[in-house]
Design a protein around this motif. Sequence first.
Motif, PDB file in Angstrom:
ATOM      1  N   MET B 726       0.840  -1.199   0.000  1.00 25.85           N
ATOM      2  CA  MET B 726       0.000   0.000   0.000  1.00 25.85           C
ATOM      3  C   MET B 726       0.882   1.259   0.000  1.00 25.85           C
ATOM      4  SD  MET B 726      -2.783   1.067   2.932  1.00 25.85           S
ATOM      5  CE  MET B 726      -3.750  -0.435   2.937  1.00 25.85           C
ATOM      6  N   ALA B 727       1.922   1.233   0.824  1.00 21.71           N
ATOM      7  CA  ALA B 727       2.795   2.400   0.944  1.00 21.71           C
ATOM      8  C   ALA B 727       3.529   2.680  -0.372  1.00 21.71           C
ATOM      9  CB  ALA B 727       3.803   2.188   2.077  1.00 21.71           C
ATOM     10  N   VAL B 728       4.014   1.613  -1.006  1.00 20.31           N
ATOM     11  CA  VAL B 728       4.735   1.803  -2.267  1.00 20.31           C
ATOM     12  C   VAL B 728       3.769   2.285  -3.351  1.00 20.31           C
ATOM     13  CG1 VAL B 728       6.107   0.673  -4.058  1.00 20.31           C
ATOM     14  CG2 VAL B 728       6.511   0.124  -1.662  1.00 20.31           C
ATOM     15  N   SER B 729       2.569   1.714  -3.395  1.00 21.90           N
ATOM     16  CA  SER B 729       1.568   2.158  -4.376  1.00 21.90           C
ATOM     17  C   SER B 729       1.268   3.633  -4.182  1.00 21.90           C
ATOM     18  CB  SER B 729       0.277   1.340  -4.229  1.00 21.90           C
ATOM     19  OG  SER B 729       0.519  -0.018  -4.489  1.00 21.90           O
ATOM     20  N   ASN B 730       1.104   4.036  -2.938  1.00 22.92           N
ATOM     21  CA  ASN B 730       0.821   5.444  -2.672  1.00 22.92           C
ATOM     22  C   ASN B 730       2.002   6.333  -3.057  1.00 22.92           C
ATOM     23  OD1 ASN B 730      -1.789   5.033  -1.768  1.00 22.92           O
ATOM     24  ND2 ASN B 730      -1.137   4.673   0.349  1.00 22.92           N
ATOM     25  N   ALA B 731       3.200   5.868  -2.772  1.00 22.24           N
ATOM     26  CA  ALA B 731       4.382   6.667  -3.117  1.00 22.24           C
ATOM     27  C   ALA B 731       4.470   6.893  -4.616  1.00 22.24           C
ATOM     28  CB  ALA B 731       5.642   5.975  -2.615  1.00 22.24           C
ATOM     29  N   LEU B 732       4.154   5.848  -5.379  1.00 21.16           N
ATOM     30  CA  LEU B 732       4.342   5.925  -6.831  1.00 21.16           C
ATOM     31  C   LEU B 732       3.118   6.452  -7.565  1.00 21.16           C
ATOM     32  CD1 LEU B 732       6.179   2.525  -7.475  1.00 21.16           C
ATOM     33  CD2 LEU B 732       7.181   4.800  -7.215  1.00 21.16           C
ATOM     34  N   GLY B 733       1.958   6.369  -6.902  1.00 24.51           N
ATOM     35  CA  GLY B 733       0.737   6.780  -7.591  1.00 24.51           C
ATOM     36  C   GLY B 733       0.224   5.737  -8.564  1.00 24.51           C
ATOM     37  N   VAL B 734       0.702   4.529  -8.440  1.00 24.79           N
ATOM     38  CA  VAL B 734       0.275   3.420  -9.303  1.00 24.79           C
ATOM     39  C   VAL B 734       0.102   2.195  -8.410  1.00 24.79           C
ATOM     40  CG1 VAL B 734       0.789   2.171 -11.431  1.00 24.79           C
ATOM     41  CG2 VAL B 734       2.060   4.259 -10.891  1.00 24.79           C
ATOM     42  N   TRP B 735      -0.907   1.401  -8.684  1.00 25.93           N
ATOM     43  CA  TRP B 735      -1.081   0.187  -7.887  1.00 25.93           C
ATOM     44  C   TRP B 735       0.002  -0.838  -8.184  1.00 25.93           C
ATOM     45  CZ3 TRP B 735      -3.860   0.448  -3.816  1.00 25.93           C
ATOM     46  CH2 TRP B 735      -5.015   1.237  -3.774  1.00 25.93           C
ATOM     47  N   LEU B 736       0.556  -1.372  -7.130  1.00 19.85           N
ATOM     48  CA  LEU B 736       1.443  -2.523  -7.252  1.00 19.85           C
ATOM     49  C   LEU B 736       0.743  -3.678  -6.553  1.00 19.85           C
ATOM     50  CD1 LEU B 736       4.457  -0.484  -6.814  1.00 19.85           C
ATOM     51  CD2 LEU B 736       4.883  -2.751  -7.708  1.00 19.85           C
ATOM     52  N   HIS B 737       0.645  -4.800  -7.220  1.00 20.63           N
ATOM     53  CA  HIS B 737      -0.091  -5.909  -6.629  1.00 20.63           C
ATOM     54  C   HIS B 737       0.707  -7.191  -6.547  1.00 20.63           C
ATOM     55  CE1 HIS B 737      -4.068  -3.682  -7.452  1.00 20.63           C
ATOM     56  NE2 HIS B 737      -3.698  -3.533  -6.200  1.00 20.63           N
ATOM     57  N   GLU B 738       2.016  -7.080  -6.700  1.00 19.81           N
ATOM     58  CA  GLU B 738       2.809  -8.301  -6.622  1.00 19.81           C
ATOM     59  C   GLU B 738       3.855  -8.179  -5.519  1.00 19.81           C
ATOM     60  OE1 GLU B 738       3.663 -10.545 -10.607  1.00 19.81           O
ATOM     61  OE2 GLU B 738       3.626  -8.400 -10.999  1.00 19.81           O
ATOM     62  N   TYR B 739       4.019  -9.260  -4.814  1.00 18.42           N
ATOM     63  CA  TYR B 739       5.058  -9.337  -3.777  1.00 18.42           C
ATOM     64  C   TYR B 739       6.231 -10.143  -4.338  1.00 18.42           C
ATOM     65  CZ  TYR B 739       1.071  -8.412  -0.609  1.00 18.42           C
ATOM     66  OH  TYR B 739      -0.029  -7.897   0.026  1.00 18.42           O
ATOM     67  N   PRO B 740       7.448  -9.801  -3.998  1.00 17.31           N
ATOM     68  CA  PRO B 740       7.878  -8.573  -3.342  1.00 17.31           C
ATOM     69  C   PRO B 740       8.036  -7.451  -4.367  1.00 17.31           C
ATOM     70  CG  PRO B 740       9.764 -10.009  -3.689  1.00 17.31           C
ATOM     71  CD  PRO B 740       8.573 -10.733  -4.246  1.00 17.31           C
ATOM     72  N   VAL B 741       8.080  -6.216  -3.885  1.00 12.92           N
ATOM     73  CA  VAL B 741       8.214  -5.090  -4.817  1.00 12.92           C
ATOM     74  C   VAL B 741       9.687  -4.891  -5.168  1.00 12.92           C
ATOM     75  CG1 VAL B 741       6.094  -3.862  -4.340  1.00 12.92           C
ATOM     76  CG2 VAL B 741       8.027  -3.524  -2.840  1.00 12.92           C
ATOM     77  N   THR B 742      10.158  -5.744  -6.038  1.00 11.54           N
ATOM     78  CA  THR B 742      11.562  -5.688  -6.474  1.00 11.54           C
ATOM     79  C   THR B 742      11.779  -4.435  -7.330  1.00 11.54           C
ATOM     80  OG1 THR B 742      10.927  -6.950  -8.407  1.00 11.54           O
ATOM     81  CG2 THR B 742      11.790  -8.198  -6.544  1.00 11.54           C
ATOM     82  N   PRO B 743      13.046  -4.037  -7.482  1.00 10.26           N
ATOM     83  CA  PRO B 743      13.327  -2.908  -8.383  1.00 10.26           C
ATOM     84  C   PRO B 743      12.697  -3.130  -9.763  1.00 10.26           C
ATOM     85  CG  PRO B 743      15.310  -3.562  -7.216  1.00 10.26           C
ATOM     86  CD  PRO B 743      14.266  -4.556  -6.845  1.00 10.26           C
ATOM     87  N   GLU B 744      12.759  -4.381 -10.213  1.00 11.39           N
ATOM     88  CA  GLU B 744      12.192  -4.684 -11.528  1.00 11.39           C
ATOM     89  C   GLU B 744      10.712  -4.330 -11.580  1.00 11.39           C
ATOM     90  OE1 GLU B 744      12.141  -8.811 -12.555  1.00 11.39           O
ATOM     91  OE2 GLU B 744      11.478  -8.406 -14.599  1.00 11.39           O
ATOM     92  N   ARG B 745       9.977  -4.724 -10.541  1.00 12.75           N
ATOM     93  CA  ARG B 745       8.531  -4.472 -10.544  1.00 12.75           C
ATOM     94  C   ARG B 745       8.223  -2.984 -10.429  1.00 12.75           C
ATOM     95  NH1 ARG B 745       7.520  -9.831  -7.306  1.00 12.75           N
ATOM     96  NH2 ARG B 745       6.975 -11.154  -9.085  1.00 12.75           N
ATOM     97  N   VAL B 746       9.002  -2.293  -9.610  1.00 14.22           N
ATOM     98  CA  VAL B 746       8.776  -0.849  -9.448  1.00 14.22           C
ATOM     99  C   VAL B 746       9.022  -0.146 -10.774  1.00 14.22           C
ATOM    100  CG1 VAL B 746       9.654   1.239  -8.345  1.00 14.22           C
ATOM    101  CG2 VAL B 746       9.291  -0.838  -6.980  1.00 14.22           C
ATOM    102  N   LEU B 747      10.155  -0.457 -11.402  1.00 17.94           N
ATOM    103  CA  LEU B 747      10.471   0.214 -12.664  1.00 17.94           C
ATOM    104  C   LEU B 747       9.457  -0.153 -13.739  1.00 17.94           C
ATOM    105  CD1 LEU B 747      14.361  -0.125 -12.596  1.00 17.94           C
ATOM    106  CD2 LEU B 747      13.022   1.956 -12.227  1.00 17.94           C
ATOM    107  N   LYS B 748       8.955  -1.372 -13.651  1.00 17.86           N
ATOM    108  CA  LYS B 748       7.975  -1.818 -14.651  1.00 17.86           C
ATOM    109  C   LYS B 748       6.683  -1.008 -14.563  1.00 17.86           C
ATOM    110  CE  LYS B 748       6.319  -6.199 -16.516  1.00 17.86           C
ATOM    111  NZ  LYS B 748       6.201  -7.622 -16.224  1.00 17.86           N
ATOM    112  N   VAL B 749       6.152  -0.828 -13.352  1.00 18.47           N
ATOM    113  CA  VAL B 749       4.900  -0.056 -13.261  1.00 18.47           C
ATOM    114  C   VAL B 749       5.137   1.402 -13.627  1.00 18.47           C
ATOM    115  CG1 VAL B 749       3.786  -1.524 -11.535  1.00 18.47           C
ATOM    116  CG2 VAL B 749       5.049   0.502 -10.784  1.00 18.47           C
TER     117      VAL B 749
END
Lengths: 323, 761, 178
Positions: B726-749
């Motif tokens: 939830m915190a990462v989604s809020n920080a980025l302004g995009v929903w992240l729904h996969e664990y764990p939030v690896t750099p790859e996943r963050v950069l992807k969204v």
Amino acid sequence: MRSFAHINARTIDEAIALLRRYRGRAVLNAGGTDLLSTLKGEYLSRYPEVVINLKTIPDLDYIREDDGLLRIGALARLSDIVRSPLIISNCRVLADAARSVASPQIRNAATIGGNLCQDVRCWYYRYPRHIGGAIQCARKGSGPCLAVKGDNRYHAIMNGKRCFAVCPSDTAVALAVLDACIHVSGPEGDRTIAVTDFFGPLTNALRSNEIVREIEVPKVSGLSGQTFLKFTVREPIDFAIVSVASVITREEGVCTDVRIALGAVAPGPVRAGKAEEMLKGNRIDEEIAARAAEQALAGARPLSKNAYKIEIARTLVKRAILK
Amino acid sequence: MASPYRFIGKTTPRKDARELVTGRAKFLDDRKFPDMLHGKVLRSPHPHALIKSVSKSEALKLPGVRAVLTWEDVPDWKGGTPRCCRVLDRKVRYVGDAVALVAADTEESAKEALRLIKVEYEVLPAVFDMEEALKPGAPELYEDFPGNVVTPGVPFFGPKNLKEVVIGDVEKGFAEADVITEGTFGYENMPNPIPPEPPGVIALWEAPDSVTLWVSNQASYMDSVILSHVMEKNIHVRTIGGPCGGSFGSKYMSWQVQCYAALLSRATGKPVKLVLTKEEHLAAFTLRPGSRMSARVGMKKDGTVTAVQGTWLIDTGYYSMTTQSQVAVGCGEVQIMVKCPNWDLRPVIVCTNRSASGIVRGFGGQELKCCLIPLLSLAMEKAGVDPLEFMKKNFVKPGRGYFWRDGIWYTYRGVDYTKAMEKGAEVFGWKEKWKGWLKPTAVDGPKRRGIGVGVHGNADIGEDSSEAYVRLHPDGTAILFSCITEHGTGQVTNYIRMVAEVLQLPMERISITPSDSLINPYEFGPAGSRGTYAIGSAVIAAAEDARRRLLELVAPRLKARPEDLDTADGVVYRKDDPRMKVPWKAMAVDRTITGYGRFDPDYSLTNCMMTFIEVEVDTETGKVALTRVVNATDIGQIIDPPGLENQLNGCLGSAGIDSAIFEEMVLDRSIGRMMNANMIDYKWRTFSELPVIKNVVLETPFPSHRFHAVGIGEIATSPGPSALLMAVSNALGVWLHEYPVTPERVLKVLGKTGSGKGGAA
Amino acid sequence: MVVRTQKYTRKRARETDRISLTVNGQVCTMEVGTAPHQIDPAHTLAYTLRETLGLTGTKVSCDHGACGSCTILIDGKAALSCMTLTVECEGKRITTIEGLGDPGTGALDPLQQAFVDHTAFQCGFCTPGMIMSAKALLGENPSPTEEEVKEGLSGNFCRCISHYHVVKAVLAASCKGR
């Protein structure tokens, strides 16, 4: 660990003679932090019969200045490099790279020669024998590189060929921007290899029975800014996902000399030559740094799961330039 | 307010502190026996195969090798729920499955013997994904589980044991909703609790049908119970526990390792030690179950949930021992967290060709909520509901209730946790930091900060039974008989603390028996957070019983009724005239007094943990830095301040918050192997990257036992992972729904990864 | 098992027939070889300490140099005993957890006492390695900052998350803390 015979070498020549005598059945041990893990995992096709201890060779752990050059004996420990006033004042980027390695305990044992010669971290290559058997691959001489179709998040985005494992050495990246070279000794005598030529996709440039003896590092002008940036999942312990080293000299805001190397993106450290050219003679700002970063990664060809490394590498190059 | 207690709530050194800091504590692998052999396991290279033949003659010829056992040599011992998993089978079901066992004089010769065993396999097609496993025609792991669906239910939990949450009318609920959201959400990264001490055992078989096992487990008594179910009924199993180098739930089920050593000891007549390597621990021991939920929720604008409907798939790996239990507890816990009149949540447990899932703290509920909270968050965003307000409103309150694991409805009779949640929010600064859904708290160049919150509660604090004896001695000392091993919580010291408080006897004068199933009464062990209330109640009752007997016995000496007497510091005295006193020796020097205490399950209390999280995300590298954590709870009465603080700080590791940041087992589904079965590639938190943690603990007295406390330790990890997402989604302004939030996943969204060439998965 | 067919090996093996190291102040001289009572060249220092010398205070967890559980001191510096060959420790001064404090009086080292006072452990399995890393750190830097303590312990795994209490304990045992 399976048993082996153990021999303490007294000289480099003796170590070379032992390598020759055992013809591929002996391995060299310096700090041991990589070798012992390899032996315990038993993932290589051949288990050595003999371990040759290099630490008993006297006076091979020096760090000294010699006619504008720094000379580092292959057995110098990373913890000594981190603290060496000579290195800190002349090529700080190497001290920073050494400090980023693993953990205090590892740095107390690991040597610079070992750091350069350590085997790759590819998790297919290193899959332990005890959990269903080792995985064969191109690097081991048979089979394809499973990383290409598998989980290649940590693998090469440049210059991979048959094997896509990256060079795990942090010091290699720093040495690449320092234009350092590696002195090796072998049965046919001594030769010198530029750090950037030392690493290849399947193995390093050491011929059979050769040993790394010394690292020679040209001193860097005191005016230069030196930076080592390492991106990892966690700060200590981890091997780099991407690292960048840079040496940049500016005179009145204009970049007069620039050297940038990327680590963990390819089988060896990669100098960003075109990006360096782009910067030379120019005033450094955000815009040119971003363009140079773009240029540094122009040759990247990611695998299925590691395109993210390109963005991280760009960021690190840009940040290193602007630092 | 001054504490009414002399020992409870006081900071004292742990009883085992000196042993631990001097290295004298004997963990399992530190034990040696004369003639002891070493056991090793040959493991399958194939994820699914039939063993056609095994040739062990070469291995047996090796000097020092005492036994080689294959499926043909061993009895039909089976574990699993239902019992399906043979200790050694003709079929292997994951890379790493046991094919043969070896006992030898040294570990090296045992390993050498493994190399000499020749096995011929008939390789079968394998399946690694739950949905693939459920498709018609998918490879089947067991004949007993058609379609790879594991039989639901836990007979041990009673005839109505909870298998699903089906309540009310979901269609009606959706009709009443202001917003409806749906989707598929997973928590499938299979984080591994990896206690530092690997699973292991020493077994000594004594003919004809008796076996003693030295175990390293959080619940050593239960090893004897579990093994007597696995082995033939006539076999007498005695287990002896010792200090346990971490468990986090996982070592509770060590029956396979224990059976291996027992079989080897039976075959050789010698004690056999078998300790897994860290690689085996990571690749061939148990992981957190995989969890994937496809569901729909209806919500009103005020945060009232009107309906939850969906399918919850649980990946148990190659067999299930406790997954049904985790499903039952998870189904109970979800009702504690979400108030909703209409449910249709149907779990399906699926087996796949990877190492098995087993117990990990969070026990089902963490797995379920890590999927459900992201879905609820979508609804909250649509409805404009603040997650903190949602959680405060929905978490169970006195008078509300839930169906627990036994399928029976319990009305909650504990404290209202709203106050703790509000205090936590205040300490965290939630009001100031919350900018709305998908809005960062702060932006500084490429760095963005965001916050999230999660909550978890478990009615297991009063689960299952415990028994204890307390024996008083004429010299003014006491012994607690309780089959408890210290596994890190400090509870062994705390049970002594409780006895001390009841008897008003200095803690130095109280000792505890070795955790030997032969001498101690029944003990389910410190599973979940049951230690303080369930085990504590039995211990307190035993101490009270002993005290009562003592006072009755010496009452005539003091010419008083027992109720007019009290005891302290090994002396019994008259309350009306403390000068009238006798030492415990008055019981007679040739006598001891034993009290008995028992706790019977009580599911009407639940604990609660709310976790607030702040992260900083580097949008140019994808790195997520956990910067701040606030844990908020109310536990009635703090028993052990430093122990509690330690347990709450534990929210990060052992498959907790960090399972949303970097902890995962990487399974290459093309070959069925765990790629990161080592401590470099399996990521864990180091000293260099510690967030600020603040623990807010309220003490509103609970109607539990005489110290009004409840346990909390287990669930420290549980609210965190979804809060982090939830915190990462809020920080980025995009929903992240996969664990764990690896750099790859963050950069992807963020759209910063181009597509790569080649590659299958 | 290695068959030593080469003459050269045999000769060298004889030369290094014995190995001498100091463990917690006591000189230990041991034979090198493949018999059960001897130090096999493949024995790690962790193995020798635990199995040959019975010093089981040193713990082995990952056995691959990644977790720090087996940390001991070699000539005063933190080292991983699982990644050290015993035969390469000739003449070295080894300190293990058993070597801290005063064995005569049973008094704890101030660092051990600080761990007790701060409950700087939970399961305690990583504690000996943690204390030895901290001991090495304080040996080199008697007054570390909090950041330096964290850096000094960055190679030590603790799964229970006792890190916060450990940092407090190490600071308390440092010159600044006392």
